[in-house]
Write an enzyme that holds these catalytic residues in place. Structure first.
Site, PDB file in Angstrom:
ATOM      1  N   THR A 132      -5.794  18.298  -2.653  1.00  0.00           N
ATOM      2  CA  THR A 132      -5.986  17.450  -3.628  1.00  0.00           C
ATOM      3  C   THR A 132      -6.176  17.636  -4.954  1.00  0.00           C
ATOM      4  O   THR A 132      -7.391  17.028  -5.271  1.00  0.00           O
ATOM      5  CB  THR A 132      -5.288  16.210  -3.310  1.00  0.00           C
ATOM      6  OG1 THR A 132      -4.515  15.943  -2.124  1.00  0.00           O
ATOM      7  CG2 THR A 132      -5.285  15.280  -4.582  1.00  0.00           C
TER       8      THR A 132
ATOM      9  N   TYR B 196       0.965  -1.385  -0.348  1.00  0.00           N
ATOM     10  CA  TYR B 196       0.824  -0.036   0.689  1.00  0.00           C
ATOM     11  C   TYR B 196       0.886   1.309  -0.215  1.00  0.00           C
ATOM     12  O   TYR B 196       0.692   2.437  -0.965  1.00  0.00           O
ATOM     13  CB  TYR B 196      -0.791  -0.243   1.576  1.00  0.00           C
ATOM     14  CG  TYR B 196      -1.897   1.669   1.518  1.00  0.00           C
ATOM     15  CD1 TYR B 196      -2.984   2.074   0.820  1.00  0.00           C
ATOM     16  CD2 TYR B 196      -0.841   1.914   2.493  1.00  0.00           C
ATOM     17  CE1 TYR B 196      -2.816   3.497   0.569  1.00  0.00           C
ATOM     18  CE2 TYR B 196      -1.970   3.534   3.043  1.00  0.00           C
ATOM     19  CZ  TYR B 196      -2.822   3.827   1.606  1.00  0.00           C
ATOM     20  OH  TYR B 196      -3.475   4.481   1.658  1.00  0.00           O
TER      21      TYR B 196
ATOM     22  N   SER C 175      -2.954  14.739   5.966  1.00  0.00           N
ATOM     23  CA  SER C 175      -4.067  14.155   5.461  1.00  0.00           C
ATOM     24  C   SER C 175      -5.683  14.028   5.831  1.00  0.00           C
ATOM     25  O   SER C 175      -6.143  14.093   7.221  1.00  0.00           O
ATOM     26  CB  SER C 175      -3.860  12.342   5.299  1.00  0.00           C
ATOM     27  OG  SER C 175      -4.844  11.714   4.235  1.00  0.00           O
TER      28      SER C 175
ATOM     29  N   TYR D 197      -9.292  16.403   0.974  1.00  0.00           N
ATOM     30  CA  TYR D 197      -9.901  15.387  -0.493  1.00  0.00           C
ATOM     31  C   TYR D 197     -11.398  16.206  -0.360  1.00  0.00           C
ATOM     32  O   TYR D 197     -12.311  16.115   0.959  1.00  0.00           O
ATOM     33  CB  TYR D 197     -10.126  14.538   0.118  1.00  0.00           C
ATOM     34  CG  TYR D 197      -8.674  13.653  -0.366  1.00  0.00           C
ATOM     35  CD1 TYR D 197      -8.372  13.509  -2.086  1.00  0.00           C
ATOM     36  CD2 TYR D 197      -7.876  12.563   0.251  1.00  0.00           C
ATOM     37  CE1 TYR D 197      -6.721  12.738  -2.178  1.00  0.00           C
ATOM     38  CE2 TYR D 197      -7.131  12.234   0.694  1.00  0.00           C
ATOM     39  CZ  TYR D 197      -6.561  12.722  -1.496  1.00  0.00           C
ATOM     40  OH  TYR D 197      -5.504  11.186  -1.784  1.00  0.00           O
TER      41      TYR D 197
ATOM     42  N   ARG E 175       6.358   8.768   0.536  1.00  0.00           N
ATOM     43  CA  ARG E 175       7.007   7.518   1.101  1.00  0.00           C
ATOM     44  C   ARG E 175       8.303   7.231   2.166  1.00  0.00           C
ATOM     45  O   ARG E 175       8.241   6.541   2.961  1.00  0.00           O
ATOM     46  CB  ARG E 175       7.036   6.603  -0.167  1.00  0.00           C
ATOM     47  CG  ARG E 175       5.868   6.462  -0.680  1.00  0.00           C
ATOM     48  CD  ARG E 175       6.445   5.508  -2.028  1.00  0.00           C
ATOM     49  NE  ARG E 175       5.599   5.180  -3.399  1.00  0.00           N
ATOM     50  CZ  ARG E 175       4.964   5.748  -4.038  1.00  0.00           C
ATOM     51  NH1 ARG E 175       6.160   6.449  -4.945  1.00  0.00           N
ATOM     52  NH2 ARG E 175       4.039   5.693  -5.016  1.00  0.00           N
TER      53      ARG E 175
ATOM     54  N   ARG F  96      -0.008   7.576  -8.392  1.00  0.00           N
ATOM     55  CA  ARG F  96       0.119   6.323  -7.857  1.00  0.00           C
ATOM     56  C   ARG F  96      -1.573   6.240  -8.228  1.00  0.00           C
ATOM     57  O   ARG F  96      -3.068   6.209  -8.305  1.00  0.00           O
ATOM     58  CB  ARG F  96      -0.417   6.304  -5.990  1.00  0.00           C
ATOM     59  CG  ARG F  96       0.745   5.907  -5.249  1.00  0.00           C
ATOM     60  CD  ARG F  96       0.791   6.694  -3.764  1.00  0.00           C
ATOM     61  NE  ARG F  96      -0.126   5.968  -3.104  1.00  0.00           N
ATOM     62  CZ  ARG F  96      -0.321   4.738  -2.465  1.00  0.00           C
ATOM     63  NH1 ARG F  96       0.623   4.016  -2.691  1.00  0.00           N
ATOM     64  NH2 ARG F  96      -1.471   4.395  -1.171  1.00  0.00           N
TER      65      ARG F  96
ATOM     66  N   GLY G 278       9.149  11.494  -5.853  1.00  0.00           N
ATOM     67  CA  GLY G 278      10.296  10.913  -6.462  1.00  0.00           C
ATOM     68  C   GLY G 278      11.793  11.686  -5.442  1.00  0.00           C
ATOM     69  O   GLY G 278      13.160  10.603  -5.728  1.00  0.00           O
TER      70      GLY G 278
ATOM     71  N   ALA H 172      -1.382   9.458   3.714  1.00  0.00           N
ATOM     72  CA  ALA H 172      -2.970   8.705   4.922  1.00  0.00           C
ATOM     73  C   ALA H 172      -2.222   7.907   5.623  1.00  0.00           C
ATOM     74  O   ALA H 172      -1.905   7.106   5.884  1.00  0.00           O
ATOM     75  CB  ALA H 172      -4.347   7.995   3.284  1.00  0.00           C
TER      76      ALA H 172
ATOM     77  N   LYS I   8      -2.344  21.002  -5.063  1.00  0.00           N
ATOM     78  CA  LYS I   8      -1.650  20.121  -5.419  1.00  0.00           C
ATOM     79  C   LYS I   8      -2.108  19.123  -6.370  1.00  0.00           C
ATOM     80  O   LYS I   8      -3.043  18.394  -6.268  1.00  0.00           O
ATOM     81  CB  LYS I   8      -1.330  18.986  -3.801  1.00  0.00           C
ATOM     82  CG  LYS I   8      -0.605  18.122  -4.195  1.00  0.00           C
ATOM     83  CD  LYS I   8      -0.737  17.224  -2.434  1.00  0.00           C
ATOM     84  CE  LYS I   8       0.226  16.304  -2.387  1.00  0.00           C
ATOM     85  NZ  LYS I   8      -0.239  14.802  -3.365  1.00  0.00           N
TER      86      LYS I   8
ATOM     87  N   GLN J  67      -4.596  18.632   4.823  1.00  0.00           N
ATOM     88  CA  GLN J  67      -4.331  18.775   2.862  1.00  0.00           C
ATOM     89  C   GLN J  67      -6.094  18.024   2.888  1.00  0.00           C
ATOM     90  O   GLN J  67      -6.624  17.519   3.900  1.00  0.00           O
ATOM     91  CB  GLN J  67      -3.324  17.531   2.815  1.00  0.00           C
ATOM     92  CG  GLN J  67      -4.182  16.828   1.311  1.00  0.00           C
ATOM     93  CD  GLN J  67      -4.899  15.208   1.624  1.00  0.00           C
ATOM     94  OE1 GLN J  67      -5.568  15.002   2.883  1.00  0.00           O
ATOM     95  NE2 GLN J  67      -5.465  15.132   0.327  1.00  0.00           N
TER      96      GLN J  67
ATOM     97  N   PRO K  52       1.063  15.059   2.878  1.00  0.00           N
ATOM     98  CA  PRO K  52       0.234  13.841   2.912  1.00  0.00           C
ATOM     99  C   PRO K  52       0.231  12.986   2.650  1.00  0.00           C
ATOM    100  O   PRO K  52      -0.037  12.438   1.858  1.00  0.00           O
ATOM    101  CB  PRO K  52      -0.851  15.463   2.935  1.00  0.00           C
ATOM    102  CG  PRO K  52      -0.331  15.629   1.986  1.00  0.00           C
ATOM    103  CD  PRO K  52       0.783  16.322   1.678  1.00  0.00           C
TER     104      PRO K  52
ATOM    105  N   HIS L  67       1.070  12.246  -7.666  1.00  0.00           N
ATOM    106  CA  HIS L  67       0.279  11.827  -6.468  1.00  0.00           C
ATOM    107  C   HIS L  67       1.884  10.568  -5.966  1.00  0.00           C
ATOM    108  O   HIS L  67       1.358   9.894  -6.497  1.00  0.00           O
ATOM    109  CB  HIS L  67      -1.282  11.458  -6.506  1.00  0.00           C
ATOM    110  CG  HIS L  67      -1.733  10.490  -5.697  1.00  0.00           C
ATOM    111  ND1 HIS L  67      -2.609  12.104  -5.461  1.00  0.00           N
ATOM    112  CD2 HIS L  67      -1.970  10.374  -4.835  1.00  0.00           C
ATOM    113  CE1 HIS L  67      -3.862  11.456  -4.132  1.00  0.00           C
ATOM    114  NE2 HIS L  67      -2.903  10.621  -3.954  1.00  0.00           N
TER     115      HIS L  67
END
Length: 373
Positions: free
Chosen positions: A166, A35, A117, A140, A321, A269, A299, A90, A242, A138, A88, A266
């Site tokens: 986002t 994930y 998030s 949604y 990440r 993703r 990246g 989740a 974003k 952030q 952000p 993203h």
């Protein structure tokens, strides 16, 4: 009290982010690791984000006398000690029980900005109470506009200094690792900023993603410019957009009141085969000029990556990440060590480039041939 994993992490040297990911993979379950680490479909965009940084080469100065470069910057009224901020992401408690509390405290101690998030596993109020650092929230956008407005109001009341909308996820990209694993939020966790059925993803179903079902049922899947106008009018703090990779989109967002841009795909993703964030950056910077700050995520794994992005016009970069890998391995101290590692890499590279502060980083320091590949 530190866990055995954290005690071990505290004595094992953290040499680079790639090694950190390998250690995180060894301690996380397969579903959670996939994930965090996975991307959409063939994961072409996710790999392209890294490859874009690898293509660029430095044309460095010598005999400059630089010894102790200044890493600080100002971003929408916040004075930060590092160009590396926390993006952000989740459900951070999937990586470690302390989740968002640990990451936000580590960011504060490093003088970095922490972006929480909407789908956090700790409430925005609890994070604000636990961390004295600079925070953005952030958003949604939900179909329930009243709920979205409530989240904005709560974030502002709790001291978050910007709302980050986002815009590249009106629906969820096809994340095949999550489909294969039947990803869903653990039963002992919830989306702590939300209530009722919106606080979880339901039961796991092999071949289906609980998060994908969640987006299909709850999120505004017709996200459009009027929604940005609504948010700008609703928010008393700056709105940052974003998920942009085009200059024309960036200009229109600014014309509608956006106060900042984060160039992002993203993390690979969402739409696979999308342009790499770093490759999209120069067009957005050229379109925006000096009207608002432009940042980047996607990246970033090295201090040299940070400097390449800034040389191409980014004000700062955001980490996703790597912060979760550090959290999984070492909790709050792991994230703190990650931020120090990257700050040390940035400082070393700045000395070797011959620049004394971030303002001296320009595209002239990148080889033109590598930029045009």
């Amino acid at each position: 009290m530190a866990t055995s994993r954290e005690r071990e992490a505290s004595v094992v040297p953290l040499v680079n982010v790639d090694e950190l990911e390998a250690r995180a993979r060894a301690v996380l379950g397969r579903t959670t690791y996939d994930y965090i680490a996975g991307g959409a479909e063939d994961e072409v965009t996710m790999r392209a984000n890294r490859e874009a940084f690898a293509r660029h080469r430095f044309r460095y100065h010598t005999l400059t006398g630089v010894a102790n470069p200044e890493l600080g910057l100002e971003l929408l009224g916040s004075r930060l000690r590092t160009p590396v901020q926390i993006a952000p992401t989740a459900t951070q408690r999937l990586a470690h029980p302390d989740g968002e509390l640990a990451v936000s405290r580590a960011a504060a101690s490093a003088g970095a900005l922490y972006c929480l998030s909407t789908l956090a596993t700790t409430s925005l109020e609890d994070v604000a109470q636990a961390s004295s650092g600079h925070r953005w929230f952030q958003l949604y956008l939900y179909r329930d506009r009243g709920l979205s407005g409530e989240l904005v109001d709560r974030a502002i009341a709790a001291g978050y200094r910007a709302i980050v909308l986002t815009v590249d996820a009106p629906i969820l990209g096809r994340r095949e690792r999550d489909l294969r694993n039947g990803f869903t939020l653990h039963s002992d966790m919830s989306y702590a900023n939300l209530r009722g059925t919106l606080a979880g993803t339901g039961s796991a179903v092999p071949g289906a993603s609980g998060l994908e079902r969640y987006f299909d049922s709850a999120m505004e899947d017709r996200l459009a410019y009027p929604d940005l106008e609504w948010l700008v009018a609703r928010s008393s703090v700056p709105v940052v957009v974003k998920g942009l990779v085009r200059g024309d989109d960036a200009r229109r967002c600014i014309d509608l009141g956006a106060r900042g841009i984060i160039v992002s795909n993203h993390g690979g993703r969402q739409l696979d085969h999308a342009v790499a964030s770093l490759d999209a950056l120069p067009e957005v910077v050229a379109a925006v000029g000096d009207r608002v700050p432009v940042c980047l995520d996607g990246g970033v794994r090295r201090g040299t990556d940070v400097l390449k992005a800034i040389a191409l016009g980014a004000r700062a970069v955001f980490l996703g990440r790597p912060a979760l890998f550090a959290l999984a391995v070492g909790g709050e101290d792991g994230v703190r060590r990650l931020l120090k590692l990257l700050a040390d890499e940035v400082a070393t590279a700045m000395v070797l480039l011959g620049v004394c502060d971030l303002g001296q980083l320009t595209a002239d320091l990148l080889d033109a041939a590598s930029r045009s590949d």
